[in-house]
Design a protein around this motif. Structure first.
Motif, PDB file in Angstrom:
ATOM      1  N   LYS A   5       0.853  -1.184   0.000  1.00 27.69           N
ATOM      2  CA  LYS A   5       0.000   0.000   0.000  1.00 27.69           C
ATOM      3  C   LYS A   5       0.886   1.231   0.000  1.00 27.69           C
ATOM      4  O   LYS A   5       1.904   1.269   0.695  1.00 27.69           O
ATOM      5  CB  LYS A   5      -0.930   0.019   1.211  1.00 27.69           C
ATOM      6  CG  LYS A   5      -1.956   1.150   1.174  1.00 27.69           C
ATOM      7  CD  LYS A   5      -3.025   0.931   2.231  1.00 27.69           C
ATOM      8  CE  LYS A   5      -4.138   1.939   2.069  1.00 27.69           C
ATOM      9  NZ  LYS A   5      -5.243   1.699   3.015  1.00 27.69           N
ATOM     10  N   THR A   6       0.470   2.269  -0.761  1.00 21.91           N
ATOM     11  CA  THR A   6       1.270   3.479  -0.901  1.00 21.91           C
ATOM     12  C   THR A   6       0.494   4.689  -0.398  1.00 21.91           C
ATOM     13  O   THR A   6      -0.702   4.823  -0.673  1.00 21.91           O
ATOM     14  CB  THR A   6       1.677   3.701  -2.364  1.00 21.91           C
ATOM     15  OG1 THR A   6       2.457   2.575  -2.804  1.00 21.91           O
ATOM     16  CG2 THR A   6       2.497   4.959  -2.522  1.00 21.91           C
ATOM     17  N   PHE A   7       1.188   5.559   0.332  1.00 20.91           N
ATOM     18  CA  PHE A   7       0.592   6.771   0.883  1.00 20.91           C
ATOM     19  C   PHE A   7       1.291   7.996   0.279  1.00 20.91           C
ATOM     20  O   PHE A   7       2.521   8.046   0.194  1.00 20.91           O
ATOM     21  CB  PHE A   7       0.766   6.820   2.415  1.00 20.91           C
ATOM     22  CG  PHE A   7       0.234   5.616   3.117  1.00 20.91           C
ATOM     23  CD1 PHE A   7      -1.109   5.536   3.467  1.00 20.91           C
ATOM     24  CD2 PHE A   7       1.062   4.554   3.451  1.00 20.91           C
ATOM     25  CE1 PHE A   7      -1.615   4.432   4.119  1.00 20.91           C
ATOM     26  CE2 PHE A   7       0.571   3.448   4.109  1.00 20.91           C
ATOM     27  CZ  PHE A   7      -0.775   3.378   4.444  1.00 20.91           C
ATOM     28  N   LYS A   8       0.484   8.961  -0.127  1.00 18.33           N
ATOM     29  CA  LYS A   8       1.022  10.216  -0.635  1.00 18.33           C
ATOM     30  C   LYS A   8       1.231  11.170   0.543  1.00 18.33           C
ATOM     31  O   LYS A   8       0.321  11.412   1.329  1.00 18.33           O
ATOM     32  CB  LYS A   8       0.064  10.835  -1.642  1.00 18.33           C
ATOM     33  CG  LYS A   8       0.514  12.183  -2.202  1.00 18.33           C
ATOM     34  CD  LYS A   8      -0.540  12.742  -3.147  1.00 18.33           C
ATOM     35  CE  LYS A   8      -0.166  14.112  -3.659  1.00 18.33           C
ATOM     36  NZ  LYS A   8      -1.224  14.687  -4.535  1.00 18.33           N
ATOM     37  N   ILE A   9       2.433  11.729   0.651  1.00 18.98           N
ATOM     38  CA  ILE A   9       2.798  12.614   1.753  1.00 18.98           C
ATOM     39  C   ILE A   9       3.283  13.953   1.188  1.00 18.98           C
ATOM     40  O   ILE A   9       4.048  13.990   0.227  1.00 18.98           O
ATOM     41  CB  ILE A   9       3.918  11.985   2.624  1.00 18.98           C
ATOM     42  CG1 ILE A   9       3.504  10.612   3.129  1.00 18.98           C
ATOM     43  CG2 ILE A   9       4.288  12.903   3.769  1.00 18.98           C
ATOM     44  CD1 ILE A   9       2.298  10.608   4.031  1.00 18.98           C
ATOM     45  N   ILE A  10       2.816  15.030   1.797  1.00 20.40           N
ATOM     46  CA  ILE A  10       3.303  16.360   1.420  1.00 20.40           C
ATOM     47  C   ILE A  10       4.213  16.858   2.535  1.00 20.40           C
ATOM     48  O   ILE A  10       3.779  16.999   3.685  1.00 20.40           O
ATOM     49  CB  ILE A  10       2.130  17.331   1.204  1.00 20.40           C
ATOM     50  CG1 ILE A  10       1.262  16.831   0.047  1.00 20.40           C
ATOM     51  CG2 ILE A  10       2.664  18.745   0.909  1.00 20.40           C
ATOM     52  CD1 ILE A  10       0.025  17.677  -0.175  1.00 20.40           C
ATOM     53  N   LEU A  11       5.471  17.095   2.200  1.00 20.35           N
ATOM     54  CA  LEU A  11       6.469  17.578   3.179  1.00 20.35           C
ATOM     55  C   LEU A  11       6.605  19.080   3.039  1.00 20.35           C
ATOM     56  O   LEU A  11       6.955  19.594   1.974  1.00 20.35           O
ATOM     57  CB  LEU A  11       7.816  16.891   2.932  1.00 20.35           C
ATOM     58  CG  LEU A  11       8.986  17.354   3.805  1.00 20.35           C
ATOM     59  CD1 LEU A  11       8.719  17.058   5.278  1.00 20.35           C
ATOM     60  CD2 LEU A  11      10.289  16.672   3.349  1.00 20.35           C
ATOM     61  N   ASN A  12       6.311  19.797   4.111  1.00 21.92           N
ATOM     62  CA  ASN A  12       6.460  21.250   4.110  1.00 21.92           C
ATOM     63  C   ASN A  12       7.869  21.659   4.533  1.00 21.92           C
ATOM     64  O   ASN A  12       8.519  20.964   5.292  1.00 21.92           O
ATOM     65  CB  ASN A  12       5.436  21.889   5.065  1.00 21.92           C
ATOM     66  CG  ASN A  12       4.028  21.782   4.502  1.00 21.92           C
ATOM     67  OD1 ASN A  12       3.828  21.794   3.301  1.00 21.92           O
ATOM     68  ND2 ASN A  12       3.043  21.659   5.393  1.00 21.92           N
TER      69      ASN A  12
END
Length: 348
Positions: free
Chosen positions: A341-348
């Motif tokens: 399973k793959t999760f999309k992450i936004i790094l600030n």
């Protein structure tokens, strides 16, 4: 591997016995967006009758919204009390007491549970604006009270909340959640759930489903009223709301609390059932992401940048630290045996 093979061999037999024929074209080995897209294709291709807002929707609601205890009445969404002297909060009303004039006191009107003005663009009175899967009978003044307020969490009866939000009530919150899921899967970017539901979207991999809808879907199970409604609407316009047929589909697609598996099949034989229960939080982060791993499976985690290049990450059990990387979009993949399973992450 044993778990995967078991699911692959048992699932078809169970499908024949318990999954409705309407879903014969769906591959329930899929998760996330892949399953969402297949369901979207199904409910779009079987939507073979478009109702006119007037009189089509009026006629439909007199059938779909009838009170199971008294077919001469309609149930009024957000309503909760027929015993006091306040008609605004009535739960039921005579089905023929619909309002077609400007004087609507004590009468019922049509509620766009997904407000027309919050669509992208405005839903109007055709297409999504006349789809009875999200149109409900409602008291005239209750309709004004809700207006186009976004939904927010609360408890007890329906009420307006500070900040311009609205709580639909304990009895109706599951109905609302499943209608919003249908509208998103059926009309996609036209009816974004985050435009109508408040709060974070930490459960879903792509942050596209508010947590409250996934929580309400689990907390307020499907009622016989919703089931009746779904059956009647299939006869009227051809398609169904999959999340009424099986609330667990939302769990497979967007994660979050484990809803009831109405078919008694997907939660027990679904080959990706362990990864279906995983979710990552927060999905918008300054560097540290936690994977909720309730079953304590020995996942291997890999992190990739938006170019598909594997990057170094600090992994401690189910906590992944990517803070040493530049801001941007990253993908965390959890793998065990043949499940992934793959999760999309936004790094600030």
């Amino acid at each position: 591997m044993k778990k995967v093979l078991l699911g692959l061999f048992l699932l078809p037999a169970y499908c024949i016995a318990q999954i409705p024929a309407y879903y014969n074209t769906i591959d329930f080995n899929l998760t996330g967006d892949a399953l969402k897209n297949q369901l979207g294709t199904l409910i779009t291709s079987t939507h073979n009758a478009n109702l006119e807002y007037t009189p089509g929707v009026w006629d439909a609601l007199k059938q779909t919204d009838h009170d199971p205890d008294n077919p001469e009445n309609v149930l009024l969404i957000y309503g909760y009390d027929d015993t006091d002297n306040d008609p605004d909060n009535d739960r039921t009303r005579d089905k023929d007491d619909s309002c077609h004039t400007s004087s609507c006191v004590g009468l019922w009107v049509r509620e766009h549970v997904y407000p027309r003005s919050l669509g992208t663009p405005n839903l109007g009175y055709e297409g999504p604006g006349s789809d009875p899967h999200h149109l409900r009978a409602v008291d005239y003044y209750m309709n004004n009270s809700r207006s186009n307020k976004r939904f927010a969490d609360g408890s007890g009866n329906s009420t307006s909340l500070s900040g311009g939000f609205f709580y639909p009530g304990d009895e109706w919150k599951g109905d609302v959640a499943r209608m919003m899921m249908y509208m998103y899967v059926r009309y996609q970017s036209r009816c974004l759930p985050n435009a109508v539901g408040s709060g974070s979207s930490s459960y879903s991999t792509f942050g596209d489903m508010p947590d409250i809808f996934l929580e309400w879907n689990e907390e307020d199970p499907v009622s016989q009223y919703e089931i009746n409604r779904n059956n009647i609407l299939q006869n009227i316009q051809g398609n169904r709301n999959p999340f009424i047929d099986n609330p667990y589909l939302a769990t497979i697609i967007w994660n979050g609390p484990e809803a009831e598996d109405s078919w008694g099949v997907l939660a027990t034989t679904y080959p990706n059932s362990s990864v279906a229960k995983l979710f990552a939080y927060p999905t918008v982060t300054t560097g540290v992401v936690t994977i909720a791993n309730a079953e304590s499976n020995p996942y291997q985690y890999s992190v990739y940048n938006s170019m598909g290049q594997k990057i170094n990450a600090k992994v401690n059990d189910n906590v992944i630290d990517i803070s040493h990387n530049a801001g941007g979009i990253y993908f965390i993949t959890a793998t065990v045996d043949n499940e992934r399973k793959t999760f999309k992450i936004i790094l600030n």
